[in-house]
Design a protein around this motif. Structure first.
Motif, mmCIF file in Angstrom:
data_model
loop_
_atom_site.group_PDB
_atom_site.id
_atom_site.type_symbol
_atom_site.label_atom_id
_atom_site.label_comp_id
_atom_site.label_asym_id
_atom_site.label_seq_id
_atom_site.Cartn_x
_atom_site.Cartn_y
_atom_site.Cartn_z
ATOM 1 N N GLN A 157 0.804 -1.187 -0.051
ATOM 2 C CA GLN A 157 0.047 -0.087 0.058
ATOM 3 C C GLN A 157 0.938 1.118 -0.088
ATOM 4 O O GLN A 157 2.190 1.134 0.084
ATOM 5 N N ASP A 158 0.300 2.526 -0.117
ATOM 6 C CA ASP A 158 1.127 3.734 -0.156
ATOM 7 C C ASP A 158 1.513 4.264 1.474
ATOM 8 O O ASP A 158 2.321 4.894 1.282
ATOM 9 N N THR A 159 0.829 3.562 2.271
ATOM 10 C CA THR A 159 1.295 3.939 3.625
ATOM 11 C C THR A 159 1.004 2.803 4.570
ATOM 12 O O THR A 159 0.192 1.845 4.300
ATOM 13 N N PRO A 160 1.798 2.233 5.492
ATOM 14 C CA PRO A 160 1.724 0.965 6.200
ATOM 15 C C PRO A 160 0.409 1.090 7.026
ATOM 16 O O PRO A 160 -0.031 0.074 7.650
ATOM 17 N N ARG A 161 -0.208 2.165 7.172
ATOM 18 C CA ARG A 161 -1.653 2.257 7.852
ATOM 19 C C ARG A 161 -2.694 1.620 7.261
ATOM 20 O O ARG A 161 -3.996 1.571 7.702
ATOM 21 N N ARG A 162 -2.829 1.424 5.992
ATOM 22 C CA ARG A 162 -3.864 0.595 5.356
ATOM 23 C C ARG A 162 -3.812 -0.710 5.126
ATOM 24 O O ARG A 162 -4.737 -1.336 4.619
ATOM 25 N N ALA A 163 -2.986 -1.460 5.862
ATOM 26 C CA ALA A 163 -3.267 -2.854 6.003
ATOM 27 C C ALA A 163 -4.606 -3.495 6.509
ATOM 28 O O ALA A 163 -5.263 -2.648 6.864
ATOM 29 N N HIS A 164 -4.901 -4.626 5.816
ATOM 30 C CA HIS A 164 -6.401 -4.936 5.844
ATOM 31 C C HIS A 164 -6.906 -5.154 7.378
ATOM 32 O O HIS A 164 -8.000 -5.331 7.591
ATOM 33 N N SER A 165 -5.972 -5.431 8.502
ATOM 34 C CA SER A 165 -6.372 -5.349 9.777
ATOM 35 C C SER A 165 -7.369 -4.249 10.048
ATOM 36 O O SER A 165 -7.960 -4.464 10.984
ATOM 37 N N ILE A 166 -6.972 -3.285 9.486
ATOM 38 C CA ILE A 166 -7.733 -2.120 9.821
ATOM 39 C C ILE A 166 -9.264 -2.037 9.595
ATOM 40 O O ILE A 166 -10.087 -1.617 10.158
ATOM 41 N N ALA A 167 -9.744 -3.452 8.983
ATOM 42 C CA ALA A 167 -11.054 -3.430 8.760
ATOM 43 C C ALA A 167 -11.733 -4.458 9.687
ATOM 44 O O ALA A 167 -12.959 -4.475 9.629
ATOM 45 N N ALA A 168 -11.106 -4.992 10.684
ATOM 46 C CA ALA A 168 -11.707 -5.975 11.466
ATOM 47 C C ALA A 168 -12.629 -4.894 12.262
ATOM 48 O O ALA A 168 -12.466 -3.781 12.898
ATOM 49 N N GLN A 169 -13.853 -5.395 12.575
ATOM 50 C CA GLN A 169 -14.939 -4.340 13.364
ATOM 51 C C GLN A 169 -14.923 -4.905 14.615
ATOM 52 O O GLN A 169 -14.878 -4.030 15.456
ATOM 53 N N GLY A 170 -15.209 -6.048 15.140
ATOM 54 C CA GLY A 170 -15.736 -6.593 16.409
ATOM 55 C C GLY A 170 -15.055 -6.325 17.587
ATOM 56 O O GLY A 170 -15.338 -5.584 18.378
ATOM 57 N N GLY A 171 -13.734 -6.698 17.698
ATOM 58 C CA GLY A 171 -13.096 -6.601 18.976
ATOM 59 C C GLY A 171 -11.804 -7.300 19.114
ATOM 60 O O GLY A 171 -11.566 -8.214 18.316
ATOM 61 N N ILE A 172 -11.591 -7.500 20.332
ATOM 62 C CA ILE A 172 -10.087 -8.088 20.499
ATOM 63 C C ILE A 172 -10.326 -8.815 21.970
ATOM 64 O O ILE A 172 -10.780 -8.213 22.763
ATOM 65 N N ASN A 173 -10.081 -10.050 21.745
ATOM 66 C CA ASN A 173 -10.211 -11.036 23.157
ATOM 67 C C ASN A 173 -9.252 -10.820 24.095
ATOM 68 O O ASN A 173 -8.016 -10.476 23.431
ATOM 69 N N ALA A 174 -9.337 -10.715 25.284
ATOM 70 C CA ALA A 174 -8.206 -10.780 26.324
ATOM 71 C C ALA A 174 -8.707 -11.383 27.656
ATOM 72 O O ALA A 174 -9.694 -11.166 28.342
ATOM 73 N N ALA A 175 -7.729 -12.166 28.365
ATOM 74 C CA ALA A 175 -8.388 -12.952 29.407
ATOM 75 C C ALA A 175 -7.988 -12.057 30.880
ATOM 76 O O ALA A 175 -7.494 -12.408 31.683
#
Lengths: 245, 646, 211
Positions: B77-95
Motif C-alpha cells: 500500500q501507499d502507507t503502512p496504515r492501510r493494511a487490511h487489519s484495519i477492517a476488523a470490526q468486532g473486537g479483541i479478546n483478552a483474559a
C-alpha cells in the motif's frame, strides 16, 4: 445506465497530463463507483489501451486508500462516503462525470488518479504517537479515562488518512488530518506527557510539507468520510499556541 | 510412501515443534528464559526484514526497531496504515477478567482450543491466552481509544458465542484503532531511524543462502525496478489468502504471493483447506461484483433469519405471510436459533439457497429480518444498537433495512491455514519467521470471533521479538549471502514478469481470477465432497494452462502497472488453489472451517475423525506434486469432544 | 490574521457605540467627537491617544491584509494545478466564501468613508463642518447611492465578521470541545449587533429621526 466520463490521465510525475473522455455503457445502478471503473478498465485492457490507474484496497470505506475528486467534490457528493462506497444509483443515466486526482503540491501525481500521500506519514512521524515501547505498559485499568474524553478521542481517531480534507480545502491545508491526531492523543491521559511537543512538531512538519494555511472554511469536515469535527482544529491551535509560548 | 490417487506423497512426520516441556502454564516463561539474548551493540548490526504492516507486521517491525535491530519494513500500500487489519470490526479478546465473570487465561485457552475444533496446538494457544492481557495494556498505553464505561474503566462485551465478556472494542472499528496504534509505534521507529520503510513495494521472492532465509526480492511498484534487500532474518506478515475465491471480505490487494514463493522455496504450508466463511455479508448484486462486505455478527442477536417456504417465490418480503416463511435456524436449532456458530449458519444458508429458496439477485441470499425487533424494542432502540450497520447496508444496497428485511449471504472471511511455524514462529526455513494470519498456528480449524486481532498483536509485540532474538544471537556467524542465490531469485522474478507481459492473449487476469474464484467457491467452499474436489483438481490445471497462454497484461515492466501486479498474484493463486483442494481432499473428516459432506452425523453436523486426522497437515512443495508431513496433535489439557448446538 | 482581526473588531464595537450618540442629538455627537481628541487630558496632550489608536488601526489593517495575501499565496502554492471541474462547496456558510472579495469591498469602503466623514473631501459640507453636520449631510436622501454603498459595505462587514470572528476563535484555539457551538453563536450575534448598530444611523438620517 450510460455515462460519459472525463478522466484525468497522466503517465507519470513528469508527464503533463490531460482529461480524456470515455463512454461507459450498461452500468448497473448497484455498482460501486470503483466497480464501474473496473468494468471500463477491463475493456481498455482488451482493447490494448492502458487502464486507468487508481488507488483502492479494502473497498469498504476504512483503509483510506481510494479517493478521487468526482465532479469537483472529493469522494463525490454523497456525504460521509468514501469513493469505494459510492454507488452508481446516485448518478443520472446519461450523466457526464469528471474524475480528477487529489490536487495538492504535497500530493504529487504518481500516475492518472494515483497520488503520493507520504507527507501524511511524515506528519505522524513528527509526533503522532505516544512513546511506549512494547512490554513497558502499566495495567490497562491503572488510569481511568472519562467516558466523554474517550468518546471524543475515538471520534478524532477514526480518521482514515485518505486526504480528502486536503483535496477539498480551497487552501490545500492539511489541518483537519493533523488536528485529528493531535486531538485524539491530546484528550487521553496517556497522551499528556508529549502533548505540547507533539502539537508543535506535527504543525511544523505540516507547514514544511507545503500544505496551505487553514482559514476555517469547513470544506474539509464536509467531505470527510468519517466526519472528523472542525473543533479538532481549534484544539490543535490551542495546543500549538501553548507549546509555542 | 505415496498416494497416487490423491496426487501427493507422504513424507516424514514432524516430531518437534520446539515447545518446551513441562506444565503448560510455565512453557512460555521457560522459552523466554532459554532464548539467547543479543548483545545491544550487535543488534545495531543485525538486519531484519519484515514484509507486511498489518497488526502482526506493523507491531513486529516497531518492536524490533525499539529493541535496536536494523529493520526494513515493506508494504504494497501507499502507507503502512492501510493494511487490511484495519477492517476488523468486532473486537479483541483478552483474559483480563475485568468483569469478574469467571474468565481466566485457562478459560480463554480452553475456548480457543475447543473453538478450533481440536486442530490447534495446546502450547501455542495457551501462550496466546497468556499474552492477551499484555496486548490490552500495551494498546491502552499507546492511546487506543477503547470503549469505556462512565466510571472510566474499559467496557467489554461477549462476542461470538463466548459465555464471558472478554472482548474489548472501539465501536465497530477495533481493527482500525489497534492498527493505527501499531502504525504510530512503527512511524515513531521510522522517525528514530531504526526502521526503514518501503511502501508500494511488493515481495516477489525469498533469497535463501546456505539454507537460511537471507533476504527478499521486491518490485518497486512505482518505478517497476526489481530490488534485492538482504538481511539476517526475514519475517513474513503478509496476511491471509481468502482472495483465492476472488470474492471475499479481504481487501482487493490481499494476496498469497509472498507466502507462496516462500513455500516454493521450502517453507511448508499447513492446513491450506481451513477457510472461515462468515454468515452475515451483503450478497453479490451482479457479475461485476469486486468484493464482499461483512456486516457485524452482532446483527444476529436481534435479527431473524428466514426464506420463503416455497421454491422460486419472487414476491416481496412484505407480501409473504408469516405461515409461508421458514425461519430455518430457529426450526433446525431450537436451542441456539439465530445464534448458531458461524459455520453452521453459513452452511444452512447455502442449503436453503441450493434448494432454490434463496432471495434477491441470483437467489443467493437469505433474509435477516428486524421487523420483530423493531416491534418489540421500538425503532429508536434498534437504531441505537445497529444504526451504523443499517446505514452501511443502505449505502451499499440502496434498500432501507428498517422497512424491508436485510439480505445476507455467507462470504469467505479468514484463512486459518498458512505457512507452518514452530513454537518460535519459525518456518521450516531457518531464519524465515511467519506471523499473523500468514501463519497457521493458533486457530486450528476454526477461528473464534475477536481472536484474529489478538493473535496478530501477540505475535508481533510479544512472541516474535523474543524468539527471533534467539535465532539472531548466532547471526554473526551467518557469513555473506551467496551472490548466485540472489541472481537466481532475481532471474526467476524477472522471467515471470516478462512471461506475463509477453503472452498478449485475449482475456484479462481479473477474468481468470473470477473464474478460479467461482470454481473454488463451488467445489472447495462451504461444503466439499470428494467429487467436487476432484472436479476442481481437474479443472484448475487446465485453467492455469489457459491463463499462461491467453492472459493479456498491458503495459511495460517499468512504472506503475496495476494490471501486471494483479496478474502476478493470480498466477500464484492458481498454484495455491490446487494445494487447497489436495489438502481438502485428503482430509476426509469434517472439522471447523472444513466441511466434508461425506463426514456428517445423522443430524447433518460436522463429524470429526480424531483417530485419523488429529494432526496438522504440513505440505512440502515439489515440482511433481506436494509431500505431506504430519504433525500429530496431543491434547493433554483439553479433552476432545464433539460439539453440538441442538 | 486572528489578532489583527480582533483589534479591528474591538475598534468596530467602539465605533458603533460612538455612532449611536447621533440619536442623542448634535451636541452629544459633537461632544463625543471632541472627547476622542481630548482623551486622557490633561495628562496626555491633545489628540495623542487618538493618533496612537489611528496608528495601531492602520498597522492592524496593513498586517491583516498582508496575512490575507500571504495565506492566498500559500494556498496557490499548495495547489499549483487547479481542478478542471468547478469545485462545489460542501460546507454550509455563505459568509466563508465572501472573505476575500468582501475584504476588498470593505477596504474600498473604508477609503471612501474616511474621505467622506473624516477628511470631508467628498462630503457636501466639507472638512470644516461639525462632525454631526457632515453625518447628516452625508446620508441625505438625495445622496441615496452613498447610503446604498454604505449598506452594502456594512452587510459585507457583517459577513466578514460572522466567519472572521468565529475563525479567529478557532485560530486562537478557543473553540475546542463544548465552547465550539457557543463561540459560533457569539460570532453570529456580534456580527448582527454591529450591522444593526451601524445601519441604524444612516437609516435614522434617511427617515429623519436624526436631523
Amino acid at each position: 445506465m450510460n455515462l460519459t466520463l472525463k478522466v484525468w490521465r497522466q503517465n507519470g510525475p513528469s508527464d503533463e497530463g490531460r482529461m480524456v473522455t470515455y463512454k461507459v455503457e450498461d452500468v448497473s445502478p448497484d455498482m460501486s463507483f470503483l466497480e464501474m471503473l473496473d468494468v471500463l478498465n477491463e475493456r481498455l485492457i482488451l482493447a490494448g489501451d492502458d487502464p486507468i490507474a487508481f488507488d483502492h484496497d479494502c473497498r469498504e470505506g476504512i483503509c483510506g486508500m481510494c479517493g478521487m475528486v468526482i465532479n469537483g467534490v472529493a469522494h463525490g457528493e454523497q456525504r460521509a462516503t468514501t469513493t469505494c462506497q459510492l454507488h452508481m444509483r446516485h448518478f443520472a443515466d446519461g450523466a457526464e462525470i469528471t474524475i480528477e486526482p487529489w490536487r495538492a503540491a504535497p500530493f504529487p501525481v504518481v500516475k492518472d488518479l494515483v497520488v503520493d500521500r507520504s507527507a501524511f506519514d511524515r506528519i505522524i512521524q513528527a509526533g503522532g504517537f505516544i512513546s511506549v515501547p512494547a512490554g513497558s505498559a502499566p495495567d490497562a485499568h491503572s488510569v481511568p479515562v472519562k467516558k466523554d474524553d474517550a468518546d471524543a478521542a475515538f471520534d478524532a481517531a477514526t480518521c482514515i488518512g485518505c486526504g480528502a480534507c486536503v483535496a477539498a480545502c480551497p487552501n490545500g491545508s492539511a489541518s483537519l488530518f493533523t488536528a485529528a491526531k493531535i486531538t485524539h492523543l491530546g484528550l487521553l491521559p496517556q497522551g499528556q506527557p508529549e502533548r505540547d511537543s507533539r502539537a508543535k512538531a506535527m504543525v511544523e512538519q505540516m507547514d514544511l510539507e507545503g500544505f496551505g494555511g487553514c482559514t476555517n472554511t469547513g470544506e474539509c469536515t464536509a467531505v470527510c468520510p468519517k466526519g472528523i469535527p472542525l473543533d479538532t482544529i481549534a484544539r490543535m491551535n490551542a495546543d500549538y499556541l501553548k507549546a509555542s509560548k | 510412501m505415496s498416494d497416487q490417487t490423491h496426487g501427493y506423497k507422504v513424507g516424514e512426520p514432524i516430531r518437534d515443534t520446539k515447545a518446551p516441556e513441562g506444565p503448560i502454564e510455565d512453557r512460555w516463561d521457560k522459552r523466554r528464559f532459554s532464548a539467547k539474548l543479543v548483545n545491544p551493540a550487535n543488534k545495531r548490526k543485525i538486519n531484519v526484514i519484515v514484509v507486511g504492516t498489518g497488526l502482526a507486521g506493523g507491531s513486529a517491525a516497531a518492536t524490533l526497531g525499539e529493541l535496536g535491530y536494523k529493520v526494513k519494513s515493506f508494504c504494497y500500500q501507499d502507507t503502512p496504515r492501510r493494511a487490511h487489519s484495519i477492517a476488523a470490526q468486532g473486537g479483541i479478546n483478552a483474559a483480563k477478567n475485568y468483569r469478574g465473570d469467571g474468565d481466566s487465561v485457562y478459560r480463554l485457552f480452553y475456548d480457543t482450543v475447543k473453538g478450533g475444533d481440536f486442530r490447534a496446538r495446546e502450547s501455542n494457544v495457551y501462550r496466546l491466552a497468556q499474552v492477551s492481557v499484555n496486548i490490552i495494556d500495551q494498546a491502552v498505553a499507546q492511546g487506543v481509544p477503547f470503549a469505556r464505561e462512565y466510571g472510566g474503566l474499559l467496557d467489554t462485551r461477549s462476542f461470538g458465542g463466548a459465555q464471558v465478556s472478554r472482548t474489548f472494542y472501539a465501536r465497530g472499528q477495533t481493527g482500525q484503532q489497534l492498527l493505527l496504534g501499531a502504525y504510530s509505534a512503527l512511524e515513531r521507529q521510522i522517525a528514530a531511524g531504526t526502521v526503514e520503510m518501503h511502501t508500494r513495494h511488493e515481495m516477489l521472492d525469498l533469497v535463501i543462502s546456505d539454507g537460511r532465509a537471507r533476504g527478499v526480492i521486491v518490485r518497486d511498484m512505482v518505478t517497476g525496478e526489481i530490488e534485492t534487500h538482504l538481511a539476517d532474518a526475514v519475517v513474513l506478515a503478509t496476511g491471509g489468502y481468502g482472495n483465492v475465491f476472488f470474492l471475499s471480505t479481504n481487501a482487493k490487494g490481499c494476496n498469497t504471493t509472498a507466502i507462496w514463493r516462500a513455500h516454493q522455496r521450502g517453507a511448508m504450508f499447513a492446513n491450506p483447506c481451513y477457510t472461515q466463511i462468515h454468515p452475515t455479508c451483503i450478497p453479490v448484486s451482479g457479475d461485476y461484483q469486486s468484493k464482499l462486505t461483512l456486516m457485524s455478527e452482532s446483527l444476529r442477536n436481534d435479527g431473524r433469519v428466514w426464506v420463503p417456504v416455497a421454491k422460486g417465490d419472487t414476491r416481496k418480503a412484505a407480501d409473504i405471510p408469516e405461515e409461508e416463511r421458514d425461519y430455518y435456524l430457529e426450526r433446525i436449532y431450537p436451542a441456539f436459533g439465530n445464534l448458531v456458530p458461524r459455520d453452521i449458519a453459513s452452511r444452512a444458508a447455502k442449503n436453503v439457497c441450493d434448494e432454490g429458496r434463496g432471495v434477491g439477485p441470483g437467489g443467493l441470499g437469505v433474509y435477516l429480518d428486524f421487523a420483530d425487533a423493531i416491534a418489540r424494542l421500538g425503532r429508536d432502540a434498534v437504531e441505537k444498537k445497529y444504526g451504523n450497520l443499517f446505514e452501511m447496508y443502505e449505502r451499499i444496497t440502496g434498500e432501507n433495512p428498517y422497512e424491508q428485511p436485510m439480505r445476507i449471504y455467507p462470504a469467505v472471511h479468514y484463512t486459518m491455514g498458512g505457512l507452518w511455524v514452530d513454537y518460535d514462529l519459525q518456518s521450516t526455513i531457518p531464519g524465515l519467521f511467519v506471523v499473523g494470519e500468514a501463519n497457521f498456528s493458533d486457530h486450528g480449524a476454526n477461528r473464534l470471533g475477536a481472536s484474529a486481532l489478538m493473535q496478530g498483536l501477540a505475535d508481533g509485540y510479544f512472541v516474535l521479538p523474543t524468539t527471533v532474538g534467539d535465532y539472531l544471537a548466532g547471526a554473526t556467524k551467518f557469513g555473506d549471502v551467496d551472490p548466485e542465490a540472489v541472481e537466481q531469485a532475481r532471474d526467476a522474478v524477472q522471467q515471470k514478469i516478462d512471461k506475463l507481459l509477453s503472452v498478449n492473449g485475449t482475456r484479462t487476469a481479473d477474468s481468470y481470477h473470477r473464474e478460479l474464484g467461482k470454481l473454488m467457491w463451488d467445489y472447495c467452499g462451504m461444503e466439499r465432497t470428494e467429487e467436487s474436489l476432484r472436479k476442481a483438481l481437474e479443472r484448475i490445471p487446465e485453467l492455469r494452462e489457459e491463463f499462461w497462454n491467453n492472459v493479456k497484461v498491458p503495459g511495460d515492466p517499468e512504472g506503475l502497472n496495476q494490471a501486471l501486479e494483479r496478474a502476478g498474484r493470480v498466477a500464484d493463486f492458481f498454484d495455491l488453489a490446487e494445494l487447497m483442494c489436495i489438502d481438502a481432499l485428503h482430509r476426509t473428516e469434517s472439522c471447523g472451517g472444513h466441511f466434508r459432506a461425506e463426514s456428517q452425523d445423522a443430524d447433518g453436523e460436522a463429524l470429526r475423525d480424531d483417530e485419523n486426522f488429529a494432526y496438522v497437515a504440513a505440505w512440502e512443495w515439489g515440482e511433481d506434486g506436494p509431500t505431506l508431513h504430519k504433525e500429530v496433535l496431543d491434547y493433554e489439557y483439553v479433552k476432545m469432544t464433539q460439539r453440538s448446538y441442538k | 490574521m486572528a489578532v489583527t482581526g480582533a483589534i479591528l473588531v474591538l475598534f468596530l464595537l467602539g465605533h458603533m457605540a460612538g455612532n449611536l450618540k447621533a440619536f442623542f442629538g448634535a451636541d452629544a455627537f459633537n461632544h463625543y467627537a471632541e472627547w476622542l481628541r481630548t482623551m486622557g487630558s490633561p495628562a496626555v496632550p491633545y489628540r495623542v491617544l487618538l493618533t496612537v489608536t489611528e496608528i495601531v488601526l492602520v498597522v492592524a489593517v496593513v498586517l491583516h491584509m498582508w496575512s490575507a495575501v500571504s495565506l492566498a499565496r500559500r494556498a496557490a502554492q499548495a495547489r499549483p494545478v487547479k481542478y478542471a471541474a468547478k469545485r462545489k462547496s460542501q460546507a454550509n456558510g455563505y459568509a466563508t466564501h465572501t472573505m476575500r472579495y468582501g475584504g476588498v469591498i470593505i477596504l474600498l469602503f473604508v477609503i471612501w468613508h474616511l474621505l467622506d466623514m473624516t477628511f470631508g473631501a467628498v462630503n457636501p459640507k466639507g472638512f470644516d463642518a461639525e462632525p454631526f453636520d457632515r453625518l447628516v449631510a452625508g446620508f441625505d436622501p438625495s445622496r441615496w447611492w452613498v447610503t446604498l454603498f454604505y449598506v452594502v459595505a456594512m452587510i459585507m462587514v457583517g459577513l466578514h465578521l460572522r466567519h472572521g470572528l468565529w475563525s479567529a476563535f478557532q485560530t486562537l484555539g478557543l473553540a475546542g470541545g463544548r465552547s465550539y457551538g457557543k463561540l459560533k453563536a457569539t460570532a453570529a450575534l456580534v456580527s448582527l449587533v454591529l450591522v444593526i448598530g451601524f445601519l441604524s444611523v444612516p437609516v435614522g438620517v434617511m427617515i429623519g429621526v436624526i436631523k
